[in-house]
Scaffold this motif. Structure first.
Motif, PDB file in Angstrom:
ATOM      1  N   LEU A 268       0.825  -1.212   0.000  1.00  0.00           N
ATOM      2  CA  LEU A 268       0.000   0.000   0.000  1.00  0.00           C
ATOM      3  C   LEU A 268       0.859   1.263   0.000  1.00  0.00           C
ATOM      4  N   LYS A 269       1.966   1.223   0.746  1.00  0.00           N
ATOM      5  CA  LYS A 269       2.869   2.372   0.753  1.00  0.00           C
ATOM      6  C   LYS A 269       3.555   2.541  -0.597  1.00  0.00           C
ATOM      7  N   THR A 270       3.871   1.409  -1.239  1.00  0.00           N
ATOM      8  CA  THR A 270       4.489   1.474  -2.575  1.00  0.00           C
ATOM      9  C   THR A 270       3.500   2.047  -3.588  1.00  0.00           C
ATOM     10  N   ILE A 271       2.233   1.633  -3.467  1.00  0.00           N
ATOM     11  CA  ILE A 271       1.191   2.146  -4.368  1.00  0.00           C
ATOM     12  C   ILE A 271       1.049   3.651  -4.217  1.00  0.00           C
ATOM     13  N   LYS A 272       1.269   4.144  -3.015  1.00  0.00           N
ATOM     14  CA  LYS A 272       1.117   5.578  -2.764  1.00  0.00           C
ATOM     15  C   LYS A 272       2.364   6.366  -3.155  1.00  0.00           C
ATOM     16  N   ASP A 273       3.540   5.837  -2.836  1.00  0.00           N
ATOM     17  CA  ASP A 273       4.769   6.640  -2.989  1.00  0.00           C
ATOM     18  C   ASP A 273       5.755   6.108  -4.016  1.00  0.00           C
ATOM     19  N   GLY A 274       5.523   4.926  -4.578  1.00  0.00           N
ATOM     20  CA  GLY A 274       6.496   4.340  -5.497  1.00  0.00           C
ATOM     21  C   GLY A 274       6.439   4.943  -6.890  1.00  0.00           C
ATOM     22  N   SER A 275       7.337   4.479  -7.750  1.00  0.00           N
ATOM     23  CA  SER A 275       7.349   4.917  -9.146  1.00  0.00           C
ATOM     24  C   SER A 275       6.172   4.284  -9.881  1.00  0.00           C
TER      25      SER A 275
ATOM     26  N   ILE B 102      -8.313  -0.417  -2.286  1.00  0.00           N
ATOM     27  CA  ILE B 102      -6.855  -0.282  -2.427  1.00  0.00           C
ATOM     28  C   ILE B 102      -6.490   1.143  -2.830  1.00  0.00           C
ATOM     29  N   ASP B 103      -7.237   1.700  -3.773  1.00  0.00           N
ATOM     30  CA  ASP B 103      -6.916   3.031  -4.289  1.00  0.00           C
ATOM     31  C   ASP B 103      -7.208   4.137  -3.277  1.00  0.00           C
ATOM     32  N   ASN B 104      -8.135   3.887  -2.350  1.00  0.00           N
ATOM     33  CA  ASN B 104      -8.539   4.941  -1.412  1.00  0.00           C
ATOM     34  C   ASN B 104      -8.040   4.720   0.014  1.00  0.00           C
ATOM     35  N   PHE B 105      -7.280   3.660   0.234  1.00  0.00           N
ATOM     36  CA  PHE B 105      -6.825   3.357   1.586  1.00  0.00           C
ATOM     37  C   PHE B 105      -5.812   4.402   2.068  1.00  0.00           C
ATOM     38  N   ASN B 106      -5.991   4.832   3.307  1.00  0.00           N
ATOM     39  CA  ASN B 106      -5.094   5.821   3.916  1.00  0.00           C
ATOM     40  C   ASN B 106      -4.059   5.094   4.770  1.00  0.00           C
ATOM     41  N   CYS B 107      -2.845   5.075   4.289  1.00  0.00           N
ATOM     42  CA  CYS B 107      -1.779   4.341   4.986  1.00  0.00           C
ATOM     43  C   CYS B 107      -1.410   4.980   6.322  1.00  0.00           C
ATOM     44  N   GLU B 108      -1.783   6.241   6.507  1.00  0.00           N
ATOM     45  CA  GLU B 108      -1.417   6.934   7.737  1.00  0.00           C
ATOM     46  C   GLU B 108      -2.304   6.511   8.911  1.00  0.00           C
ATOM     47  N   LYS B 109      -3.414   5.892   8.606  1.00  0.00           N
ATOM     48  CA  LYS B 109      -4.303   5.424   9.668  1.00  0.00           C
ATOM     49  C   LYS B 109      -3.831   4.065  10.183  1.00  0.00           C
ATOM     50  N   ASP B 110      -3.924   3.869  11.470  1.00  0.00           N
ATOM     51  CA  ASP B 110      -3.517   2.601  12.073  1.00  0.00           C
ATOM     52  C   ASP B 110      -4.681   1.610  11.981  1.00  0.00           C
ATOM     53  N   VAL B 111      -4.965   1.186  10.747  1.00  0.00           N
ATOM     54  CA  VAL B 111      -6.107   0.319  10.489  1.00  0.00           C
ATOM     55  C   VAL B 111      -5.675  -0.827   9.577  1.00  0.00           C
ATOM     56  N   ARG B 112      -6.115  -2.027   9.897  1.00  0.00           N
ATOM     57  CA  ARG B 112      -5.846  -3.160   9.028  1.00  0.00           C
ATOM     58  C   ARG B 112      -6.578  -2.955   7.702  1.00  0.00           C
ATOM     59  N   PHE B 113      -5.987  -3.442   6.614  1.00  0.00           N
ATOM     60  CA  PHE B 113      -6.618  -3.242   5.310  1.00  0.00           C
ATOM     61  C   PHE B 113      -7.983  -3.912   5.235  1.00  0.00           C
ATOM     62  N   SER B 114      -8.113  -5.097   5.808  1.00  0.00           N
ATOM     63  CA  SER B 114      -9.387  -5.808   5.740  1.00  0.00           C
ATOM     64  C   SER B 114     -10.496  -5.042   6.452  1.00  0.00           C
ATOM     65  N   THR B 115     -10.135  -4.303   7.513  1.00  0.00           N
ATOM     66  CA  THR B 115     -11.132  -3.521   8.248  1.00  0.00           C
ATOM     67  C   THR B 115     -11.754  -2.468   7.347  1.00  0.00           C
ATOM     68  N   TYR B 116     -10.952  -1.925   6.459  1.00  0.00           N
ATOM     69  CA  TYR B 116     -11.452  -0.920   5.521  1.00  0.00           C
ATOM     70  C   TYR B 116     -11.999  -1.568   4.254  1.00  0.00           C
ATOM     71  N   GLY B 117     -11.350  -2.634   3.815  1.00  0.00           N
ATOM     72  CA  GLY B 117     -11.714  -3.251   2.539  1.00  0.00           C
ATOM     73  C   GLY B 117     -13.038  -3.983   2.550  1.00  0.00           C
ATOM     74  N   VAL B 118     -13.339  -4.696   3.633  1.00  0.00           N
ATOM     75  CA  VAL B 118     -14.576  -5.482   3.682  1.00  0.00           C
ATOM     76  C   VAL B 118     -15.818  -4.607   3.498  1.00  0.00           C
ATOM     77  N   PRO B 119     -15.959  -3.479   4.230  1.00  0.00           N
ATOM     78  CA  PRO B 119     -17.142  -2.632   3.998  1.00  0.00           C
ATOM     79  C   PRO B 119     -17.210  -2.090   2.579  1.00  0.00           C
ATOM     80  N   MET B 120     -16.052  -1.799   1.970  1.00  0.00           N
ATOM     81  CA  MET B 120     -16.039  -1.295   0.598  1.00  0.00           C
ATOM     82  C   MET B 120     -16.539  -2.365  -0.373  1.00  0.00           C
ATOM     83  N   ILE B 121     -16.113  -3.599  -0.162  1.00  0.00           N
ATOM     84  CA  ILE B 121     -16.544  -4.696  -1.034  1.00  0.00           C
ATOM     85  C   ILE B 121     -18.036  -4.958  -0.846  1.00  0.00           C
ATOM     86  N   ILE B 122     -18.471  -4.982   0.406  1.00  0.00           N
ATOM     87  CA  ILE B 122     -19.891  -5.191   0.689  1.00  0.00           C
ATOM     88  C   ILE B 122     -20.726  -4.086   0.046  1.00  0.00           C
TER      89      ILE B 122
END
Length: 259
Positions: free
Chosen positions: A27-34, A82-102
């Motif tokens: 996720l950090k690479t997606i945000k800051d990588g080449s 994946i595209d909208n996840f905020n890496c600065e938040k101390d949150v597991r990806f699944s915690t954010y991803g599951v509601p988005m998928i639902i």
């Protein structure tokens, strides 16, 4: 339906599972990588979370929808997460991803619903849901109806009606519990506060009618079931209108007393 190995040509038995630490790295690479790093990390992140999509769409298995379609829709929700996840938040990806998928799956089900909702109401609901998703990603909680109304500058009542209008209808025969033998359906959970009173009143009325004489029963039948006037009843039975009136009143008083 979900026991088959392949969904959308994907062998679900071989879906990879990424550890949370690897997800955060990607996720950090997606945000800051080449550009090339972002694309490669995004592909790995998507492929590494397809099992998460599979687990979510299993919740909708009772809807009778094609699992391939639900899986594709769920993948769209995964990509948005994946595209909208905020890496600065101390949150597991699944915690954010599951509601988005639902949310994405529910939108698909609503759009294919047989119950038609007006375009303006649907647009209001979707704007409210988009704000909810954005607010959730930024504040780690869902916004209140007041916060949504304030942001969209729409009355709270309209927001509530719009969100309720696009809720997927539930069949009365949808099971809510089963212990392997007896199944409880939605209709079994629905009650009417007047049910008991209604059938008790009906029984009492039948008992009261049985206590009437044959001529009283005939008068009430002609008056209240056939809609005849007292004069018509008097002519048919062969008594005076005054007698009909007296017998009718006495019969009604007797029924009232019995009840």
């Amino acid at each position: 339906m979900f026991n088959k190995v392949e969904i959308c040509g994907v062998n679900t038995a071989k879906l990879p599972v990424l550890p949370e630490s690897r997800k955060q790295e990607l996720l950090k690479t997606i945000k800051d990588g080449s550009s090339s790093e972002k694309q490669k990390a995004r592909e790995e992140m998507i492929n590494g979370n397809l099992r998460l999509v599979l687990s979510v769409i299993q919740r909708f298995s009772s809807r009778g929808e094609n699992p391939d379609d639900l899986f594709q829709v769920g993948c769209i929700g995964l990509i948005k997460a994946i595209d909208n996840f905020n890496c600065e938040k101390d949150v597991r990806f699944s915690t954010y991803g599951v509601p988005m998928i639902i949310g994405e799956v529910r939108r698909y089900l609503r759009d294919n619903n047989t119950v038609r909702v007006s375009r303006s109401l649907r647009d209001t609901a979707y704007r409210a849901m988009q704000f909810k998703e954005l607010f959730l990603s930024e504040h780690d909680r869902e916004p209140t109806i007041g916060e949504i109304a304030s942001k969209l500058q729409i009355p709270e009542e309209t927001i509530v009606i719009a969100l309720e209008a696009i809720v997927e209808p539930v069949s009365l025969y949808e099971p809510v519990y089963s212990d392997g033998s007896d199944t409880i359906f939605v209709m079994d959970q629905i009650g009417d506060n007047n049910d008991e009173k209604s059938w008790l009143d009906e029984i009492t009325l039948k008992e009261a009618l049985r206590s009437l004489g044959s001529r009283e029963k005939r008068i009430l039948s002609l008056r209240y079931f056939q809609g005849k006037t007292q004069m018509e009843v008097a002519s048919q039975i062969g008594i005076s209108q005054a007698q009909v009136s007296r017998l009718e009143k006495a019969a009604l008083d007797k029924i009232k007393k019995e009840m």
